[in-house]
Write a protein that holds these residues in place. Structure first.
Motif, PDB file in Angstrom:
ATOM      1  N   ALA A  15       0.841  -1.203   0.000  1.00  0.00           N
ATOM      2  CA  ALA A  15       0.000   0.000   0.000  1.00  0.00           C
ATOM      3  C   ALA A  15       0.868   1.242   0.000  1.00  0.00           C
ATOM      4  N   GLU A  16       0.337   2.284  -0.580  1.00  0.00           N
ATOM      5  CA  GLU A  16       0.968   3.598  -0.529  1.00  0.00           C
ATOM      6  C   GLU A  16      -0.125   4.655  -0.558  1.00  0.00           C
ATOM      7  N   VAL A  17       0.267   5.864  -0.242  1.00  0.00           N
ATOM      8  CA  VAL A  17      -0.678   6.976  -0.270  1.00  0.00           C
ATOM      9  C   VAL A  17      -0.176   8.002  -1.275  1.00  0.00           C
ATOM     10  N   GLN A  18      -1.069   8.422  -2.167  1.00  0.00           N
ATOM     11  CA  GLN A  18      -0.771   9.511  -3.086  1.00  0.00           C
ATOM     12  C   GLN A  18      -1.433  10.757  -2.508  1.00  0.00           C
ATOM     13  N   LYS A  19      -0.614  11.775  -2.213  1.00  0.00           N
ATOM     14  CA  LYS A  19      -1.119  12.981  -1.561  1.00  0.00           C
ATOM     15  C   LYS A  19      -1.197  14.124  -2.560  1.00  0.00           C
ATOM     16  N   ASP A  20      -2.349  14.769  -2.574  1.00  0.00           N
ATOM     17  CA  ASP A  20      -2.562  15.954  -3.402  1.00  0.00           C
ATOM     18  C   ASP A  20      -3.288  16.967  -2.528  1.00  0.00           C
ATOM     19  N   GLY A  21      -2.517  17.693  -1.711  1.00  0.00           N
ATOM     20  CA  GLY A  21      -3.125  18.594  -0.741  1.00  0.00           C
ATOM     21  C   GLY A  21      -3.880  17.794   0.299  1.00  0.00           C
ATOM     22  N   ASP A  22      -5.128  18.165   0.539  1.00  0.00           N
ATOM     23  CA  ASP A  22      -5.952  17.426   1.493  1.00  0.00           C
ATOM     24  C   ASP A  22      -6.617  16.209   0.855  1.00  0.00           C
ATOM     25  N   ARG A  23      -6.452  16.050  -0.418  1.00  0.00           N
ATOM     26  CA  ARG A  23      -7.039  14.913  -1.122  1.00  0.00           C
ATOM     27  C   ARG A  23      -6.008  13.787  -1.182  1.00  0.00           C
ATOM     28  N   TRP A  24      -6.263  12.731  -0.435  1.00  0.00           N
ATOM     29  CA  TRP A  24      -5.353  11.597  -0.386  1.00  0.00           C
ATOM     30  C   TRP A  24      -6.008  10.393  -1.046  1.00  0.00           C
ATOM     31  N   THR A  25      -5.183   9.618  -1.703  1.00  0.00           N
ATOM     32  CA  THR A  25      -5.672   8.407  -2.349  1.00  0.00           C
ATOM     33  C   THR A  25      -4.863   7.219  -1.850  1.00  0.00           C
ATOM     34  N   LEU A  26      -5.567   6.240  -1.333  1.00  0.00           N
ATOM     35  CA  LEU A  26      -4.961   4.987  -0.925  1.00  0.00           C
ATOM     36  C   LEU A  26      -4.786   4.129  -2.169  1.00  0.00           C
ATOM     37  N   VAL A  27      -3.609   3.564  -2.344  1.00  0.00           N
ATOM     38  CA  VAL A  27      -3.352   2.662  -3.470  1.00  0.00           C
ATOM     39  C   VAL A  27      -2.897   1.325  -2.887  1.00  0.00           C
ATOM     40  N   LEU A  28      -3.675   0.303  -3.156  1.00  0.00           N
ATOM     41  CA  LEU A  28      -3.357  -1.049  -2.685  1.00  0.00           C
ATOM     42  C   LEU A  28      -3.113  -1.952  -3.891  1.00  0.00           C
ATOM     43  N   VAL A  29      -2.048  -2.719  -3.840  1.00  0.00           N
ATOM     44  CA  VAL A  29      -1.730  -3.659  -4.911  1.00  0.00           C
ATOM     45  C   VAL A  29      -1.665  -5.050  -4.299  1.00  0.00           C
ATOM     46  N   ARG A  30      -2.361  -5.978  -4.924  1.00  0.00           N
ATOM     47  CA  ARG A  30      -2.390  -7.358  -4.435  1.00  0.00           C
ATOM     48  C   ARG A  30      -2.259  -8.327  -5.601  1.00  0.00           C
ATOM     49  N   LYS A  31      -1.612  -9.422  -5.356  1.00  0.00           N
ATOM     50  CA  LYS A  31      -1.591 -10.531  -6.313  1.00  0.00           C
ATOM     51  C   LYS A  31      -2.616 -11.540  -5.819  1.00  0.00           C
ATOM     52  N   LEU A  32      -3.616 -11.799  -6.644  1.00  0.00           N
ATOM     53  CA  LEU A  32      -4.653 -12.778  -6.314  1.00  0.00           C
ATOM     54  C   LEU A  32      -4.403 -14.048  -7.127  1.00  0.00           C
ATOM     55  N   ARG A  33      -4.870 -15.155  -6.614  1.00  0.00           N
ATOM     56  CA  ARG A  33      -4.555 -16.448  -7.233  1.00  0.00           C
ATOM     57  C   ARG A  33      -5.378 -16.770  -8.464  1.00  0.00           C
ATOM     58  N   GLN A  34      -6.493 -16.106  -8.665  1.00  0.00           N
ATOM     59  CA  GLN A  34      -7.398 -16.452  -9.758  1.00  0.00           C
ATOM     60  C   GLN A  34      -7.269 -15.454 -10.907  1.00  0.00           C
ATOM     61  N   PRO A  35      -7.694 -15.859 -12.126  1.00  0.00           N
ATOM     62  CA  PRO A  35      -7.550 -14.985 -13.297  1.00  0.00           C
ATOM     63  C   PRO A  35      -8.508 -13.784 -13.225  1.00  0.00           C
ATOM     64  N   LEU A 139     -11.488 -11.768  -0.216  1.00  0.00           N
ATOM     65  CA  LEU A 139     -11.753 -11.891  -1.652  1.00  0.00           C
ATOM     66  C   LEU A 139     -10.893 -12.990  -2.273  1.00  0.00           C
ATOM     67  N   ASP A 140      -9.606 -13.002  -1.951  1.00  0.00           N
ATOM     68  CA  ASP A 140      -8.714 -14.017  -2.524  1.00  0.00           C
ATOM     69  C   ASP A 140      -9.155 -15.414  -2.117  1.00  0.00           C
ATOM     70  N   ARG A 141      -9.537 -15.569  -0.886  1.00  0.00           N
ATOM     71  CA  ARG A 141     -10.001 -16.886  -0.424  1.00  0.00           C
ATOM     72  C   ARG A 141     -11.315 -17.267  -1.112  1.00  0.00           C
ATOM     73  N   LEU A 142     -12.214 -16.310  -1.253  1.00  0.00           N
ATOM     74  CA  LEU A 142     -13.490 -16.581  -1.915  1.00  0.00           C
ATOM     75  C   LEU A 142     -13.281 -17.064  -3.347  1.00  0.00           C
ATOM     76  N   THR A 143     -12.478 -16.322  -4.117  1.00  0.00           N
ATOM     77  CA  THR A 143     -12.291 -16.687  -5.524  1.00  0.00           C
ATOM     78  C   THR A 143     -11.491 -17.981  -5.680  1.00  0.00           C
ATOM     79  N   ALA A 144     -10.741 -18.361  -4.657  1.00  0.00           N
ATOM     80  CA  ALA A 144      -9.983 -19.617  -4.705  1.00  0.00           C
ATOM     81  C   ALA A 144     -10.816 -20.798  -4.214  1.00  0.00           C
ATOM     82  N   GLY A 145     -12.099 -20.557  -3.899  1.00  0.00           N
ATOM     83  CA  GLY A 145     -12.959 -21.641  -3.435  1.00  0.00           C
ATOM     84  C   GLY A 145     -12.764 -21.989  -1.972  1.00  0.00           C
ATOM     85  N   GLU A 146     -12.215 -21.015  -1.207  1.00  0.00           N
ATOM     86  CA  GLU A 146     -11.959 -21.220   0.219  1.00  0.00           C
ATOM     87  C   GLU A 146     -12.638 -20.120   1.040  1.00  0.00           C
ATOM     88  N   PRO A 147     -13.935 -19.915   0.869  1.00  0.00           N
ATOM     89  CA  PRO A 147     -14.582 -18.766   1.519  1.00  0.00           C
ATOM     90  C   PRO A 147     -14.511 -18.842   3.041  1.00  0.00           C
TER      91      PRO A 147
END
Length: 185
Positions: A15-35, A139-147
């Motif tokens: 995760a990282e935060v992109q800051k533009d004044g008081d407007r912040w954006t959370l950026v999350l990157v994940r590798k999921l097991r399913q296509p 989400l990753d567990r759900l899509t992998a059939g492990e809810p």
């Protein structure tokens, strides 16, 4: 295979935060097991959203136009939302509670590289990061059939949400908001 009772989120990462004044954006990157096609379905189908997302949707989010999203575990009326862009299975953009979310899905070695941009009030960016961290695990567990079932709102407190908030606060160089919020008991 572990179930809900054994689930604990890993350390804050991706995760990282992109800051533009008081407007912040959370950026999350994940590798999921399913296509991407399978992940896309989980991002847009109301039945699947109800198993991992922090909101319920009144319709399939895979088509542009208005939608109602109801935050789970929060005393709020349904939020009038708008799906602004839906290009299956790559890009999904919509509003939720006055914020904008953008999901990007890219093929990655048989799985999906998922990137989420979510603009959040800067004082609550660590809460958002911790919450999405847990939701994306589910989400990753759900899509992998492990809810393991949706873990949001107050339920997330039972799954190390507070530790994640502190770890993301340290990563982002911000102070985590107090819990419960000041002025409430």
């Amino acid at each position: 295979m572990s179930g809900r009772e054994d689930y604990l989120p890993g350390p804050a990462a991706g995760a990282e935060v992109q800051k533009d004044g008081d407007r912040w954006t959370l950026v999350l990157v994940r590798k999921l097991r399913q296509p991407p096609a399978m992940v896309w379905e989980a991002l847009t189908d109301p039945a699947q959203l109800s198993q991992w997302a922090p909101f319920d949707a009144d319709r399939d989010l895979g088509k542009e136009g208005p939608a109602k999203l109801v935050t789970v575990g929060a005393p709020q009326a349904p939020a009038e939302s708008l799906v602004k862009r839906a290009e299956a299975p790559r890009i999904l953009e919509y509003s939720w509670g006055g914020n904008d979310l953008r999901w990007q899905l890219e093929p990655a070695g048989g799985g999906t590289r998922l990137t989420l941009w979510h603009n959040i009030e800067r004082g609550f960016i660590t809460w958002g990061a911790a919450g999405w961290h847990i939701c994306l695990d589910v989400l990753d567990r759900l899509t992998a059939g492990e809810p393991i079932g949706r873990i949001v709102g107050g339920e997330a407190m039972k799954f190390d949400w507070q530790r994640l908030v502190q770890e993301y606060a340290a990563q982002f160089g911000v102070e985590a908001p107090s819990w419960p919020p000041k002025g409430t008991k």
